[in-house]
Motif scaffolding. Structure first.
Motif, PDB file in Angstrom:
ATOM      1  N   HIS A 101       0.948  -1.124   0.077  1.00 29.31           N
ATOM      2  CA  HIS A 101       0.197  -0.236   0.407  1.00 29.31           C
ATOM      3  C   HIS A 101       0.663   1.329  -0.030  1.00 29.31           C
ATOM      4  O   HIS A 101       2.192   1.477   0.483  1.00 29.31           O
ATOM      5  CB  HIS A 101      -0.660  -0.329   0.914  1.00 29.31           C
ATOM      6  CG  HIS A 101      -1.716   1.385   1.371  1.00 29.31           C
ATOM      7  ND1 HIS A 101      -2.475   1.764   0.739  1.00 29.31           N
ATOM      8  CD2 HIS A 101      -1.248   2.388   1.726  1.00 29.31           C
ATOM      9  CE1 HIS A 101      -3.188   2.820   0.768  1.00 29.31           C
ATOM     10  NE2 HIS A 101      -2.593   3.109   1.257  1.00 29.31           N
ATOM     11  N   ARG A 102       0.211   2.063  -0.996  1.00 29.29           N
ATOM     12  CA  ARG A 102       1.351   3.746  -0.993  1.00 29.29           C
ATOM     13  C   ARG A 102       0.108   4.575  -1.090  1.00 29.29           C
ATOM     14  O   ARG A 102      -0.619   4.197  -1.864  1.00 29.29           O
ATOM     15  CB  ARG A 102       1.772   3.926  -2.220  1.00 29.29           C
ATOM     16  CG  ARG A 102       3.045   5.015  -2.536  1.00 29.29           C
ATOM     17  CD  ARG A 102       3.544   4.851  -3.940  1.00 29.29           C
ATOM     18  NE  ARG A 102       2.488   5.207  -4.715  1.00 29.29           N
ATOM     19  CZ  ARG A 102       2.390   4.945  -6.205  1.00 29.29           C
ATOM     20  NH1 ARG A 102       3.939   4.587  -6.251  1.00 29.29           N
ATOM     21  NH2 ARG A 102       1.562   5.897  -7.379  1.00 29.29           N
ATOM     22  N   THR A 103       0.482   5.795   0.237  1.00 31.96           N
ATOM     23  CA  THR A 103       0.198   6.702   0.078  1.00 31.96           C
ATOM     24  C   THR A 103       0.903   8.509   0.121  1.00 31.96           C
ATOM     25  O   THR A 103       2.018   7.916   0.438  1.00 31.96           O
ATOM     26  CB  THR A 103      -0.842   7.072   1.519  1.00 31.96           C
ATOM     27  OG1 THR A 103      -1.866   6.128   1.578  1.00 31.96           O
ATOM     28  CG2 THR A 103      -1.565   8.534   2.032  1.00 31.96           C
ATOM     29  N   ARG A 104      -0.106   8.848  -1.080  1.00 21.87           N
ATOM     30  CA  ARG A 104       1.466  10.092  -1.287  1.00 21.87           C
ATOM     31  C   ARG A 104       0.322  11.254  -1.172  1.00 21.87           C
ATOM     32  O   ARG A 104      -0.818  11.399  -1.538  1.00 21.87           O
ATOM     33  CB  ARG A 104       1.986   9.925  -2.563  1.00 21.87           C
ATOM     34  CG  ARG A 104       2.619  10.750  -2.703  1.00 21.87           C
ATOM     35  CD  ARG A 104       3.368  11.048  -4.109  1.00 21.87           C
ATOM     36  NE  ARG A 104       3.129  10.885  -5.283  1.00 21.87           N
ATOM     37  CZ  ARG A 104       2.689   9.811  -5.889  1.00 21.87           C
ATOM     38  NH1 ARG A 104       3.951   8.710  -6.274  1.00 21.87           N
ATOM     39  NH2 ARG A 104       1.880   9.883  -7.465  1.00 21.87           N
ATOM     40  N   TYR A 105       0.621  12.248  -0.151  1.00 20.13           N
ATOM     41  CA  TYR A 105       0.441  13.568  -0.569  1.00 20.13           C
ATOM     42  C   TYR A 105       1.379  15.220  -1.526  1.00 20.13           C
ATOM     43  O   TYR A 105       2.212  14.678  -1.043  1.00 20.13           O
ATOM     44  CB  TYR A 105       0.052  14.149   0.305  1.00 20.13           C
ATOM     45  CG  TYR A 105      -0.205  15.558   0.360  1.00 20.13           C
ATOM     46  CD1 TYR A 105      -1.619  15.648   0.302  1.00 20.13           C
ATOM     47  CD2 TYR A 105      -0.030  16.680   0.623  1.00 20.13           C
ATOM     48  CE1 TYR A 105      -2.695  17.323   0.664  1.00 20.13           C
ATOM     49  CE2 TYR A 105      -0.094  18.046   0.378  1.00 20.13           C
ATOM     50  CZ  TYR A 105      -1.423  18.525   0.524  1.00 20.13           C
ATOM     51  OH  TYR A 105      -2.389  19.378   0.444  1.00 20.13           O
ATOM     52  N   ALA A 106       0.510  15.511  -2.575  1.00 19.20           N
ATOM     53  CA  ALA A 106       1.340  16.356  -2.909  1.00 19.20           C
ATOM     54  C   ALA A 106       0.983  17.382  -3.009  1.00 19.20           C
ATOM     55  O   ALA A 106      -0.506  17.477  -3.627  1.00 19.20           O
ATOM     56  CB  ALA A 106       1.504  15.165  -4.713  1.00 19.20           C
ATOM     57  N   ALA A 107       1.432  18.369  -3.459  1.00 22.47           N
ATOM     58  CA  ALA A 107       0.896  19.672  -4.084  1.00 22.47           C
ATOM     59  C   ALA A 107       1.517  20.541  -4.470  1.00 22.47           C
ATOM     60  O   ALA A 107       2.520  20.808  -4.122  1.00 22.47           O
ATOM     61  CB  ALA A 107       0.103  20.498  -2.639  1.00 22.47           C
ATOM     62  N   TYR A 108       1.485  21.619  -5.280  1.00 22.41           N
ATOM     63  CA  TYR A 108       1.960  22.744  -6.282  1.00 22.41           C
ATOM     64  C   TYR A 108       1.344  23.944  -5.881  1.00 22.41           C
ATOM     65  O   TYR A 108      -0.307  23.938  -6.105  1.00 22.41           O
ATOM     66  CB  TYR A 108       2.442  22.402  -7.294  1.00 22.41           C
ATOM     67  CG  TYR A 108       1.196  21.766  -8.458  1.00 22.41           C
ATOM     68  CD1 TYR A 108       1.193  23.096  -9.622  1.00 22.41           C
ATOM     69  CD2 TYR A 108       1.172  20.772  -9.292  1.00 22.41           C
ATOM     70  CE1 TYR A 108      -0.240  22.805 -10.359  1.00 22.41           C
ATOM     71  CE2 TYR A 108      -0.061  20.440  -9.564  1.00 22.41           C
ATOM     72  CZ  TYR A 108      -0.605  21.869 -10.667  1.00 22.41           C
ATOM     73  OH  TYR A 108      -1.318  21.382 -11.424  1.00 22.41           O
ATOM     74  N   ASP A 109       1.786  24.676  -6.033  1.00 26.93           N
ATOM     75  CA  ASP A 109       1.154  25.961  -6.215  1.00 26.93           C
ATOM     76  C   ASP A 109       1.753  26.623  -7.726  1.00 26.93           C
ATOM     77  O   ASP A 109       2.318  25.889  -8.781  1.00 26.93           O
ATOM     78  CB  ASP A 109       1.829  27.553  -5.451  1.00 26.93           C
ATOM     79  CG  ASP A 109       3.242  27.540  -5.381  1.00 26.93           C
ATOM     80  OD1 ASP A 109       4.001  26.896  -6.132  1.00 26.93           O
ATOM     81  OD2 ASP A 109       3.626  28.516  -4.352  1.00 26.93           O
TER      82      ASP A 109
END
Length: 496
Positions: A101-109
């Motif tokens: 299982h893999r959980t990733r949080y990503a964000a960009y502006d």
């Protein structure tokens, strides 16, 4: 840079959506005696024609390459077949099981595309169940992989897109016939029928499991003789690409066929050679591609204390939407792996992919991987090797301790054809007045794979990328703006 409030949201969202609650039940099954190596009757050729990498038991290596790096390549199979996970270690010799299982949080502006010019973030989750049955009905082997891909936090309708979501479906379902001494050649071989993954060379055209959100799969047949790591290897396949459905059962794409072959030779360490030919005939899709792609790869394997190199050239011809196509792509690199107590590797990179004012004439990357050479993919992925020129690029990999990996890269990018599109962004200036300079990108990542107690079933990754936008964004129509883009992610992976 992200504000403090966004950073707080970053951490809260990641905690909420992790699957931490389901670890304890699986960990309870692990015992000290479960990691005994079991005897194997067949070569690992039967699995993705990859031989094990010699890492002396360490989870990281500075000599990792694009197609095999831990960022992209499918290590779950290797862990399972070596009985390094608790589920496979307690099963009978004829059955191997593994769950990831893999959980990733990503964000960009400050976005870089026309459709998403501002802030964007996403929680993406992938859960895989892998099973192999072998050594019970020799020489047959059965492989089943079920994958559940979701984006519980996603904007702009991405959670319902087949790029980011594919609810509980078959990634692999195939029967293999394993040959020893195939036709008296002295090589082992595997004949596969069903649904499987495909990978050639460094996966610059065709790759399986990856860092991003999309895993291409194929229904058909494949024959692998030898392997692509030692002496001679041959791979031949005829398939139909599988069309992903976010919430329905996947099925192969009607009237679309994908076939090819790859020949490899590893007799000369300083001149390893690959040749491949890929044929895509797309009947009912909007793009209607009928493309033949051929190419070669010449390289020396990375070795500590030595200079290595790689040259790969790809040529593409045919038609897209009844428009004649001739396109080409070239990659070059020179690397050096320092022979030090803390492994360090430096690489200089060069890339060129042809482009045209007509998007149908751009180089088509087919089913390529992009993470290592072009930065994080998934909901980010700012660079596609199509209508792109990057003559200056560097990547450094540093292993301060066996369970920690640091990677940093910096590359500059231009359009190959100033009248053509910045592929993947929705931006194009047919007049060419916006110029060609897209900018530079700095990419930094840290991976930690602890090797003690229950934590050895987990790995952690964190990364940051910064796009220093070029003057193209100041002049192109419908520009998202000149403000630099900041991207960050944090990721945790469990293997049982």
């Amino acid at each position: 840079m992200f504000s403090k409030n966004r950073l707080l949201v970053y951490l809260i969202k990641f905690s909420l959506f992790g699957y931490f609650s389901w670890i304890s039940g699986v960990f309870a099954a692990e015992t000290k005696s479960t990691e005994i190596e079991k005897a194997k009757n067949f070569s690992v050729l039967a699995r993705n024609h990859k031989t094990p990498k010699k890492t002396n038991g360490a989870p990281f290596s500075a000599q990792e390459t694009v197609g095999e790096t831990r960022f992209d390549y499918d290590n779950l199979t290797r862990i399972m077949e070596n009985h390094k996970n608790p589920l496979s270690a307690i099963t009978p010799d004829w059955l191997d099981l593994a769950v990831e299982h893999r959980t990733r949080y990503a964000a960009y502006d400050n976005g870089f595309t026309r459709n998403i010019p501002g802030f964007n973030d996403m929680v993406h989750q992938r859960t895989r169940f892998l099973m192999e049955i072998k050594n019970i009905i020799d020489p047959l082997k059965f492989t089943l992989e079920l994958t559940d891909i979701r984006a519980p936090l996603a904007n702009f309708g991405q959670g319902q897109s087949n790029v980011f979501a594919n609810h509980f479906d078959f990634t692999q379902l195939h029967l293999d016939y394993l040959f020893k001494n195939f036709l008296g050649t002295g090589y082992n071989a595997t004949f596969e029928v069903g649904r499987f993954l495909l990978e050639t060379g460094e996966a610059r055209l065709l790759g399986g499991h990856r860092w991003g959100t999309l895993t291409p799969t194929f229904d058909g047949i494949r024959l692998v003789v030898g392997n692509e790591q030692e002496k001679w290897g041959l791979q031949v396949f005829g398939t139909r690409p599988v069309n992903r459905e976010p919430t329905h059962m996947d099925w192969n794409t009607p009237e679309t066929y994908f076939s090819g072959l790859q020949i490899t030779n590893r007799d000369l360490p300083w001149a390893n050679f690959d040749y491949y030919f890929l044929q895509l005939n797309e009947g009912n899709k909007l793009r209607k591609r009928n493309l033949s792609t051929t190419g070669f790869r010449l390289f020396a394997k990375p070795v500590a204390g030595q200079v290595d190199y790689e040259i790969e050239s790809m040529y593409q011809f045919g038609d897209t939407q009844n428009t004649k196509v001739f396109a080409h792509r070239h990659h070059g690199e020179i690397g050096y792996s320092f022979k030090t107590a803390m492994p360090l590797r430096l690489v200089y990179l060069f890339d060129f992919s042809s482009g045209s004012q007509d998007p149908n004439k751009n180089f088509d990357i087919l089913y390529a991987k992009r993470r290592v050479e072009y930065g994080p993919t998934g909901m980010f992925g700012p660079w596609f090797p199509s209508n792109l020129f990057s003559p200056v690029g560097f990547r450094a990999t540093f292993i301060p301790r066996p369970d920690v990996r640091l990677m940093m890269s910096h590359r500059a990018y231009w359009l190959a054809n100033k009248h053509g599109a910045y592929v993947g962004s929705g931006l194009q200036d047919p007049t060419g007045q916006a110029g060609t300079f897209l900018g530079n990108m700095l990419d930094i990542s840290v991976g930690w794979a602890p090797q003690w107690s229950y934590l050895k079933r987990m790995s952690f990754d964190i990364g940051y990328s910064h796009i220093f936008k070029g003057d193209y964004f100041d002049k192109v129509p419908q520009s998202p703006g000149m403000a630099d883009t900041n991207y960050g992610y944090t990721m945790v992976t469990f293997k049982f």
